[in-house]
Scaffold this motif. Sequence first.
Motif, PDB file in Angstrom:
ATOM      1  N   TRP A  25       0.839  -1.208   0.000  1.00 18.21           N
ATOM      2  CA  TRP A  25       0.000   0.000   0.000  1.00 18.21           C
ATOM      3  C   TRP A  25       0.875   1.260   0.000  1.00 18.21           C
ATOM      4  O   TRP A  25       0.626   2.210  -0.744  1.00 18.21           O
ATOM      5  N   LEU A  26       1.906   1.267   0.844  1.00 23.64           N
ATOM      6  CA  LEU A  26       2.793   2.434   0.929  1.00 23.64           C
ATOM      7  C   LEU A  26       3.561   2.629  -0.379  1.00 23.64           C
ATOM      8  O   LEU A  26       3.750   3.764  -0.830  1.00 23.64           O
ATOM      9  N   ILE A  27       4.007   1.540  -0.993  1.00 21.80           N
ATOM     10  CA  ILE A  27       4.714   1.643  -2.272  1.00 21.80           C
ATOM     11  C   ILE A  27       3.800   2.225  -3.343  1.00 21.80           C
ATOM     12  O   ILE A  27       4.171   3.140  -4.087  1.00 21.80           O
ATOM     13  N   ILE A  57       4.144   5.782  -5.314  1.00 18.73           N
ATOM     14  CA  ILE A  57       4.214   5.871  -6.785  1.00 18.73           C
ATOM     15  C   ILE A  57       3.181   6.863  -7.304  1.00 18.73           C
ATOM     16  O   ILE A  57       3.471   7.686  -8.179  1.00 18.73           O
ATOM     17  N   PHE A  58       1.967   6.803  -6.763  1.00 14.47           N
ATOM     18  CA  PHE A  58       0.928   7.733  -7.204  1.00 14.47           C
ATOM     19  C   PHE A  58       1.301   9.172  -6.855  1.00 14.47           C
ATOM     20  O   PHE A  58       1.077  10.095  -7.652  1.00 14.47           O
ATOM     21  N   LEU A  59       1.881   9.384  -5.673  1.00 14.77           N
ATOM     22  CA  LEU A  59       2.334  10.714  -5.278  1.00 14.77           C
ATOM     23  C   LEU A  59       3.409  11.227  -6.231  1.00 14.77           C
ATOM     24  O   LEU A  59       3.354  12.382  -6.678  1.00 14.77           O
ATOM     25  N   VAL A 109       2.574   6.713 -14.864  1.00 12.88           N
ATOM     26  CA  VAL A 109       3.130   6.451 -13.526  1.00 12.88           C
ATOM     27  C   VAL A 109       2.009   6.486 -12.484  1.00 12.88           C
ATOM     28  O   VAL A 109       1.920   5.614 -11.615  1.00 12.88           O
ATOM     29  N   GLN A 110       1.147   7.492 -12.577  1.00 10.57           N
ATOM     30  CA  GLN A 110      -0.004   7.551 -11.669  1.00 10.57           C
ATOM     31  C   GLN A 110      -0.864   6.295 -11.783  1.00 10.57           C
ATOM     32  O   GLN A 110      -1.313   5.741 -10.769  1.00 10.57           O
ATOM     33  N   VAL A 130      -2.906  -0.504  -8.352  1.00 11.23           N
ATOM     34  CA  VAL A 130      -2.666  -1.390  -7.212  1.00 11.23           C
ATOM     35  C   VAL A 130      -3.553  -1.007  -6.031  1.00 11.23           C
ATOM     36  O   VAL A 130      -4.091  -1.872  -5.323  1.00 11.23           O
ATOM     37  N   MET A 131      -3.745   0.292  -5.838  1.00 10.25           N
ATOM     38  CA  MET A 131      -4.416   0.759  -4.624  1.00 10.25           C
ATOM     39  C   MET A 131      -5.877   0.343  -4.529  1.00 10.25           C
ATOM     40  O   MET A 131      -6.342  -0.083  -3.454  1.00 10.25           O
ATOM     41  N   MET A 132      -6.628   0.441  -5.622  1.00 10.73           N
ATOM     42  CA  MET A 132      -8.068   0.231  -5.513  1.00 10.73           C
ATOM     43  C   MET A 132      -8.444  -1.215  -5.172  1.00 10.73           C
ATOM     44  O   MET A 132      -9.216  -1.445  -4.230  1.00 10.73           O
ATOM     45  N   PRO A 133      -7.928  -2.237  -5.888  1.00  9.19           N
ATOM     46  CA  PRO A 133      -8.279  -3.604  -5.465  1.00  9.19           C
ATOM     47  C   PRO A 133      -7.658  -3.980  -4.124  1.00  9.19           C
ATOM     48  O   PRO A 133      -8.242  -4.753  -3.362  1.00  9.19           O
TER      49      PRO A 133
END
Length: 446
Positions: free
Chosen positions: A64-66, A70-72, A93-94, A100-103
Amino acid sequence: MLVGALAVLFDTTIVAVALHTLSIELNAPISTIQWVTTGYLLALAVVIPITGWAQRVFGAKRLWLIALAIFLTGSILSSLAWNAGSLITFRVVQGVGGGVMMPLMSTLVMQAAGGKNLGRVMSVVSLPAVLGPILGPVLGGLILQNLHWSWMFWVNVPYCVAGIILAVIFMPADGPVRRAPFDGVGFALMALGLVGVLWGLSNTGDDGGFGRSDVLWPMLTGIVLLVAFVAWALPRGAKALLDLRLIKHWPLASSSLLLFLSGITLYGAMLLLPLYFQQLRGMTPLMAGVLLVPQGVGTFLSRSIAGRLSDRMSARWLAVAGFALVAIGTLPFAFATGQTNEVWLMAALLVRGFGLGAVTVPLMALGFRGLQRSEVPDASIITRISTQVGGSFGGAVLAMILTHSVASATTTAALTSGFQHSFWWTMGFTVAGMLISLALPGRLPR
């Protein structure tokens, strides 16, 4: 986790209203600027299938942090883009982080719930998806009207930073991770298949629609690759990138099909509604965004009610009622002209939004009922892909219908007729969803 996810949902809805401005500011044609959205969606599709494997290998908190980092990074780079090509690259990149974040968010919250009160839990998890359509278009319109376009991406930074800090403090530490073999063949087949389908769908808005070669060939290739993935993955079971044996679980299979259709009704109409207010009624993007707020408010109000009810009764009648409300809320637009009372249309959008919440929350919860903890990651990926492809398909079909309907429109009456025709198609998809909902499980599985 909700704080970090808000950045992804806001970003998607804000950028959707800015393509015309970006075309002018970056001195690029719309056909090029469209890749600001298309590239993001394709990157999203590529990484969604690997989320389950990555969670097992890296651990949930670390992953989650990775992904959030990446999104940031992609958000900051996008705000500093100097031309269309650099902005498209940074949007990819976003997409990698957001995909990854949503699922992963659905997986972790469902696993933490332990199979209890899934409706209420899903009503909370769906909060970013509700607030995005409410606030995103309004925020995007305010930025474009008063600030430089780069602020569309700077607004993500506080959410990402706060999300990282909160995750470090509050998310439980990862337990021991294990080495898991990566299904490279399955990943190549599924990722390239999804990219082909979504790429083809993104080109349907141009003249020729589904008959264009840059639509047919990518879509056909993508479908062939996805069929090959099914043939590859089924015999391998849990060793495959995605355990497709879960499709035999009827609650998951039926909810995924209905989420596909709800993606069409939600995202397809999210294309039509702003265009109706801007092209037919001559409103600014900001005003169009404000008039769409009632739909988001309706979804916000209904999600907690739908969550509680879905824990007490079957999803079948909730989904039927929800699709019926969506149809009732869409019907006035099938008759609307450039002079239709705005208060009447906003009331219809409130009803429509209430129906969308009544459909989405129980369907998302239903997909996880009766599953083992180890099966939740793959179920999250299946439901996410269903919604993503459904939204892309709905947007593509309705964009093609609208383009064909208004292509030769030289009068206001002809333009009005084109929009009405497109909204009748939206009604058709909604009624189909209502009828298919009758096949949902009638009892709550244990």
